[in-house]
Scaffold this active site. Structure first.
Site, PDB file in Angstrom:
ATOM      1  N   GLY A   1      -0.254   6.053   1.550  1.00  0.00           N
ATOM      2  CA  GLY A   1       0.935   5.657   0.752  1.00  0.00           C
ATOM      3  C   GLY A   1       2.289   6.072   1.206  1.00  0.00           C
TER       4      GLY A   1
ATOM      5  N   GLY B   1       0.840  -1.249  -0.141  1.00  0.00           N
ATOM      6  CA  GLY B   1      -0.002   0.116   0.077  1.00  0.00           C
ATOM      7  C   GLY B   1       0.777   1.303   0.048  1.00  0.00           C
ATOM      8  N   ARG B   2       1.940   1.085   0.127  1.00  0.00           N
ATOM      9  CA  ARG B   2       3.044   2.086   0.317  1.00  0.00           C
ATOM     10  C   ARG B   2       4.302   1.861  -0.209  1.00  0.00           C
ATOM     11  NH1 ARG B   2       4.987   2.723   6.365  1.00  0.00           N
ATOM     12  NH2 ARG B   2       4.279   0.703   7.120  1.00  0.00           N
TER      13      ARG B   2
ATOM     14  N   ASP C   1       9.516  -6.145   7.884  1.00  0.00           N
ATOM     15  CA  ASP C   1       8.462  -5.126   8.494  1.00  0.00           C
ATOM     16  C   ASP C   1       8.766  -4.815   9.840  1.00  0.00           C
ATOM     17  OD1 ASP C   1       7.497  -4.823   5.951  1.00  0.00           O
ATOM     18  OD2 ASP C   1       5.614  -5.603   6.388  1.00  0.00           O
TER      19      ASP C   1
ATOM     20  N   ASP D   1       1.317 -11.644   6.945  1.00  0.00           N
ATOM     21  CA  ASP D   1       1.909 -10.724   6.017  1.00  0.00           C
ATOM     22  C   ASP D   1       3.113 -10.148   6.338  1.00  0.00           C
ATOM     23  OD1 ASP D   1      -0.149  -9.204   7.711  1.00  0.00           O
ATOM     24  OD2 ASP D   1       0.844  -7.552   6.601  1.00  0.00           O
ATOM     25  N   ASN D   2       3.554  -9.862   7.650  1.00  0.00           N
ATOM     26  CA  ASN D   2       4.910  -9.826   7.964  1.00  0.00           C
ATOM     27  C   ASN D   2       5.871 -11.040   8.093  1.00  0.00           C
ATOM     28  OD1 ASN D   2       4.084  -7.335   7.720  1.00  0.00           O
ATOM     29  ND2 ASN D   2       3.393  -7.142  10.027  1.00  0.00           N
TER      30      ASN D   2
HETATM   31  P1  AMP Z   1       2.122  -3.057   8.118  1.00  0.00           P
HETATM   32  O1  AMP Z   1       1.425  -2.986   9.378  1.00  0.00           O
HETATM   33  O2  AMP Z   1       3.184  -2.046   7.969  1.00  0.00           O
HETATM   34  O3  AMP Z   1       2.456  -4.745   7.857  1.00  0.00           O
HETATM   35  O4  AMP Z   1       1.157  -2.856   6.858  1.00  0.00           O
HETATM   36  C1  AMP Z   1       0.071  -3.399   6.570  1.00  0.00           C
HETATM   37  C2  AMP Z   1      -0.709  -3.093   5.402  1.00  0.00           C
HETATM   38  O5  AMP Z   1      -1.142  -1.910   5.532  1.00  0.00           O
HETATM   39  C3  AMP Z   1       0.065  -3.289   4.194  1.00  0.00           C
HETATM   40  O6  AMP Z   1      -0.886  -3.774   3.202  1.00  0.00           O
HETATM   41  C4  AMP Z   1       0.698  -1.993   4.011  1.00  0.00           C
HETATM   42  O7  AMP Z   1       1.077  -1.787   2.616  1.00  0.00           O
HETATM   43  C5  AMP Z   1      -0.384  -1.046   4.437  1.00  0.00           C
HETATM   44  N1  AMP Z   1      -0.111   0.208   4.827  1.00  0.00           N
HETATM   45  C6  AMP Z   1       0.366   0.394   5.998  1.00  0.00           C
HETATM   46  N2  AMP Z   1       0.673   1.908   5.922  1.00  0.00           N
HETATM   47  C7  AMP Z   1       0.244   2.757   5.090  1.00  0.00           C
HETATM   48  C8  AMP Z   1       0.163   3.982   4.418  1.00  0.00           C
HETATM   49  N3  AMP Z   1       0.508   4.647   5.095  1.00  0.00           N
HETATM   50  N4  AMP Z   1      -0.552   4.147   3.221  1.00  0.00           N
HETATM   51  C9  AMP Z   1      -1.147   2.962   2.542  1.00  0.00           C
HETATM   52  N5  AMP Z   1      -0.954   1.442   2.867  1.00  0.00           N
HETATM   53  C10 AMP Z   1      -0.511   1.543   4.055  1.00  0.00           C
HETATM   54 MG    MG Z   2       3.560  -5.320   6.556  1.00  0.00          MG
END
Ligand code: AMP
Ligand code: MG
Length: 464
Positions: free
Chosen positions: A127, A94-95, A260, A250-251
């Site tokens: 993002g 997502g980013r 992550d 997912d991590n």
């Molecule tokens: P994470 O908790 O970092 O493993 O992220 C979980 C999900 O949220 C993943 O699909 C990331 O790409 C998405 N995500 C986290 N932060 C952002 C952001 N600032 N903008 C868009 N997507 C995000």
């Molecule tokens: Mg992640």
């Protein structure tokens, strides 16, 4: 300066439904604040000096995504995942954007921008990333690498010159360039299992085997390979007091690398129930829950393999049997890594009570995890009897010294470095990076001392 990255992309050759091709969204005024020249060399990146202002400007263009280097094939990867136990069929980058891959002497590596703008998988997010989480990931992942723990790496970091809005107001935007053995996650398999896309699952399985487990013959072997690398990884985390904080499926990477770095932290005082993540209210990802959660994630991985294993009842029975291997694999890895900390190269289950007695004493007394181990062979007061039993086992003191770091990136120090960076001063970041990447060397007490009561940070934030 012209930067040459010897891209050799394979993920982009997988079918379209594995990802969305897109470029980074340009940023206003990128400025390089960190560049990992040794890693760049190991990746075969040429022409990457960072000495002159022109060099730095050119690197900032590429590592902000403003300029796409020749041979890159930027894409956002699709994945799914269980987050805090609840399944999301569509997460994905997502980013982040995979720029492409390079082949190195150590194997194939992904080069990814993190914080590069919205993608079709951004959901409600912007993002972007801000300088806090980028600094945290840079310091943590480079420290982990220096500690010998499999991990993604940090290649470069830029500020974007654009504000990013977070709970505490506008923060300076930043982008991290991350290097990984791959970004294939348990959640990547889950995405296709959830779509009943057997063809994609089979291709992903073949791709993952070729890339990470070349000897594996089919899904059960792949599962076995994942269990082995994850048992070792989580035991290594435990042995240095590391709490990942968000072990969602997912991590969890198929490569066996730590990936992550969100609300992660090292413990100061040892207590097995320690939770430092602000978003982990139930303590699901507490220090001592990491091994059972890894096992749980592996069970989700096993479930995702069912569709490509023929007869369903037989598949479920075989997979259920197979994942029973995880606890003993973990036990063996725990003995390997904790055994080494007390100088027992060949620790056996009979040594477990000795090691546990040391840990219990630390927990009872609230002793600092890192420093108590680093002080060995000197033992804490009250462990004199323990020390006699230990000496009777004939510990190897060189192994003790090699297995117990003096320096870890302590949470309160990271917070101070982030606060300075937000105020525009990156010197504390540079200094801390150089200290935490030589973790077995003598270091200034500012880095080795546990936090004073007024410095203590009890939570770390997910910080997207
Ligand atoms: P994470 O908790 O970092 O493993 O992220 C979980 C999900 O949220 C993943 O699909 C990331 O790409 C998405 N995500 C986290 N932060 C952002 C952001 N600032 N903008 C868009 N997507 C995000
Ligand atoms: Mg992640």
């Amino acid at each position: 300066m012209s930067l040459h990255i010897p891209f050799d992309n394979t993920y982009a050759a997988l079918p379209d439904r594995f990802y969305t091709r897109q470029g980074a969204v340009p940023v206003r005024a990128p400025e390089l604040f960190a560049f990992n020249a040794p890693l760049a060399r190991a990746l075969g990146i040429a022409g990457a000096g960072s000495e002159t202002a022109d060099d730095r400007a050119a690197l900032a263009e590429v590592f902000s995504g403003n300029a796409t280097p020749p041979g890159a094939a930027p894409l956002a990867q699709l994945y799914a995942g269980h987050q805090f136990g609840g399944f999301s069929p569509q997460l994905g980058d997502g980013r982040a954007l995979l720029l492409g891959e390079v082949e190195t002497a150590q194997g194939r590596r992904d080069i990814q921008l993190k914080g590069s703008g919205p993608t079709p998988y951004s959901r409600m997010g912007d993002g972007r990333a801000w300088v806090g989480p980028v600094i945290r990931e840079y310091l943590m992942s480079e420290a982990m690498a220096a500690l010998g723990v499999p991990t993604t790496r940090a290649l470069a970091a830029v500020t974007t010159g654009e504000p990013v809005l977070r709970e505490d107001g506008p923060m300076p935007g930043a982008i991290l360039t991350r290097v990984a053995a791959s970004h294939i996650r348990v959640g990547t398999f889950q995405a296709f299992a959830a779509r009943n896309d057997t063809d994609a699952l089979q291709r992903l399985t073949d791709y993952t085997i070729a890339r990470h487990f070349p000897g594996a013959d089919g899904p059960l072997d792949l599962l076995q390979g994942l269990m082995e690398v994850q048992a070792d990884l989580v035991a290594r985390w435990m042995s240095i007091g590391f709490i990942h904080g968000v072990m969602n499926t997912d991590n969890m990477a198929l490569s066996g690398e730590t990936i992550d770095y969100g609300p992660c932290a090292f413990m100061d005082r040892y207590h097995p129930d320690t939770v430092l993540s602000s978003i982990d209210r139930q303590g699901r990802y507490a220090y001592s829950n990491q091994p059972p959660i890894a096992h749980w994630n592996i069970a989700q991985f096993a479930s995702a393999l069912v569709p490509i294993m023929g007869d369903e009842d037989k598949a479920v029975a075989d997979l259920t049997e197979a994942i029973k291997a995880f606890p003993p694999l973990y036990e063996a890895a725990w003995l390997r890594h904790f055994g080494a900390k007390v100088g027992l190269a060949e620790a056996t289950p009979d040594d477990r009570p000795l090691i546990e007695a040391f840990l219990s004493h630390m927990a009872q007394e609230g002793l600092d995890f890192t420093n108590t181990f680093a002080a060995l062979p000197q033992v804490p007061a009250g462990l004199e009897d323990w020390a006699r039993q230990w000496q009777a086992r004939g510990p190897d003191m060189n192994l003790v010294a090699r297995s117990n770091p003096r320096v870890i990136p302590r949470l309160h120090r990271i917070e101070a470095v982030i606060a300075a960076a937000v105020a525009g001063d990156f010197a504390p970041f540079d200094e801390m990076l150089s200290v935490v990447t030589t973790p077995f060397a003598e270091a200034d007490t500012r880095y080795t001392a546990p936090p004073e009561p007024e410095e203590r940070v009890t939570q770390t934030f997910c910080g997207t």
